[in-house]
Write an enzyme that holds these catalytic residues in place. Sequence first.
Site, PDB file in Angstrom:
ATOM      1  N   ASP A 138       6.953  -4.319  -6.266  1.00  0.00           N
ATOM      2  CA  ASP A 138       5.871  -3.352  -5.896  1.00  0.00           C
ATOM      3  C   ASP A 138       5.836  -2.882  -4.444  1.00  0.00           C
ATOM      4  OD1 ASP A 138       2.949  -2.439  -5.463  1.00  0.00           O
ATOM      5  OD2 ASP A 138       2.551  -4.033  -7.154  1.00  0.00           O
ATOM      6  N   HIS A 159       3.539   2.224  -8.397  1.00  0.00           N
ATOM      7  CA  HIS A 159       3.695   1.030  -7.446  1.00  0.00           C
ATOM      8  C   HIS A 159       5.241   0.505  -7.413  1.00  0.00           C
ATOM      9  CE1 HIS A 159      -0.229  -1.137  -7.501  1.00  0.00           C
ATOM     10  NE2 HIS A 159      -0.490  -0.460  -8.739  1.00  0.00           N
ATOM     11  N   GLU A 164      -2.138   2.087 -12.651  1.00  0.00           N
ATOM     12  CA  GLU A 164      -2.665   2.825 -11.692  1.00  0.00           C
ATOM     13  C   GLU A 164      -1.648   4.027 -11.029  1.00  0.00           C
ATOM     14  OE1 GLU A 164      -5.434  -0.353  -9.362  1.00  0.00           O
ATOM     15  OE2 GLU A 164      -3.305  -0.838  -9.077  1.00  0.00           O
TER      16      GLU A 164
HETATM   17  C1  ACM Z   1      -3.575  -4.281 -11.448  1.00  0.00           C
HETATM   18  O1  ACM Z   1      -4.586  -4.961 -11.068  1.00  0.00           O
HETATM   19  N1  ACM Z   1      -3.260  -3.186 -10.850  1.00  0.00           N
HETATM   20  C2  ACM Z   1      -2.720  -4.462 -12.959  1.00  0.00           C
END
Ligand code: ACM
Length: 643
Positions: free
Chosen positions: A149, A226, A282
């Site tokens: 991440d 991410h 996201e």
């Molecule tokens: C998440 O909480 N973005 C999977």
Amino acid sequence: MRIYLLSLVVGITALYCSAINPVIPKPLNYTAASGELVLKTIADVYLNLVDTLPGISSPEGYMLKVTPDSAAVYAKSQAGLYYGLVTLKEMEGDRNRIPACTITDEPRFSYRGMMLDISRHFRDKEFIKKQIDAMARLKLNTLHLHLTDAAGWRIQIDKYPELTGFAAWRKGATWKEWNESGNNYCHESDTAAQGGYLTKADIKEIVEYAAERYITVVPEIEMPSHSEEVTATYPNLSCNHNRGGQSDFCVGNEETFEFLQNVLDEVIELFPGKYIHIGGDEASKQAWKECELCRKRMKDNSLENVDQLQSYLIGRIEKYLNSKGKKLLGWDEIMEGGLTPDATVMSWRGTQGGIAAAKSGHDAIMSPGAYCYLDGYQDAPYSQPEAIGGYLPLQKVYAYNPVPDSVSSDIAGHIIGIQGNLWCEYIPTADHAEYMLYPRMFAIAETAWTPDSLKNYPDFRLRAENLAADMKSKGYNVFDIKHEIGNKPEALRPEKHLALGKPVKYHIPWWNRYPAAGKSTLTDGIRGGWNYNDNLWQGFLSKGDNRMDVTVDLESIQPVKFIGIEFMQLIGPGVWFPSSVQFLISDNGVDFTPLTTIEHEQKPTEGVSFKEYAWKGIAKARYIRVIAKAKEGCQFADEIIIR
Ligand code: ACM
Ligand code: ZN
């Protein structure tokens, strides 16, 4: 047949005992008999692998028979034998005595997961192995490691040494410091470097340790988003080649696929389980719209929008994983632009993603934020270390049923499990991580194993208290559930007042993302809890400074001596107190007389707080108007109290 399984014996030594039978998850069928067995050593338990077990369909099921003379476990698999021994050991506690009984038991779900985010704050192999011990006790069978991440890459990849030489290191020990100081990375050799990663040897050790306890480790490698730490290290992999702040891989660039496949090759070698989690959540997708390569990719493949471009990437990666004998698992955003043929969906933005996936014949794992995100406050926020927000007490985690009765059985069959997630932005230390995990992970485990019809919160809570105490004595930093404060006192019971059930006219609509109970919210007597996400707080966000403007109709002229309304402030997600609240009264609903305006200087505060704006005096009125103004943020209120 009497067999010895070295791995079982190794595994069982890591199990812990307690004085009172604390078995979590609760077994399916327990029949008591008379007497007790004094067990000298676990090696004296008869382990019987059998072809069939009456009433048991799961390969992980078992039967346990304890008499005053012996104990025997029967199961169709070694995992089943192991779970029988786990139950036996939990019943034994530290009394060295097991009540005579027969247990037939099997899990409700085949996927029983726990996720650890070790990107936001790196956690080492010892910490992970300690949590695997706890998982084994809880009969959880899947450890999902969030390895990559923006805050740091945490897995050695030989082909890309800079992932662990640079992308794994940052200035700022805590995620918060790093985030507030511009999200910078540094080299491992930098004296201020903070971070770390799991070497391949570490991972092999973790995977083996888990396997001895019948736990599969699922790695998560985030794509297409991410991934700021990757694009800061290899800028060619983002659309604009900037070294900072680029969350998304460029999907138009073939180098992206070369990189991801090379990384996955090494990941696949380390993790023998069937799933590889590819994140998928996201994505911003904004840079793709401006990028020549991405636009060309869309044109060449007749992709109509950036959602389909994401689906293109996931589809190619899925084919690649399938060709290596693996299955793709991703967060529910992988459904945007079309779900790829073989994908399993992890539903986190509510449950509708998982249910939709199951309806279309895909497997789904339920992990909705409202019940399964263990990074939210577990008790009154003022009594807790800073958390990302929310309010998720043990009882609410326990209340979750991943397959509601309304779901038909063919769809239910595709909902293969549940997972509790520990995201760690606000969880800098190992101790803190355990504090957030336990006892809430006990509730996830019981929901994962025990049929909904056998769940009972008061009974579970007693067992949870015992297990928590036992784990504490074994060195886990467990939240003290015995001293839980609980929800906001106002939220515990309905509030009676003059406006109860009276109609409310909205001169400005409420914010449609947070309607609470709609037009009855402000006079239904139901007060909100510690967080606005409990569907009891109504949101207000309009373009001008006037955020809330409502009139309550008392339906007759009445004496009024108090008007009050409480607002919430939580600066992180942008929830602010209003800068003023004005109260006005009227007999006809047209001509209003101001009673007072309460001013407030809008300024940030730490954590969640609450403020009542109120008028006290003597008046008579039928209509009460409340106007709240603000420059900053959105506003949340739960009730207009009139006395
Ligand atoms: C998440 O909480 N973005 C999977
Ligand atoms: Zn691009």
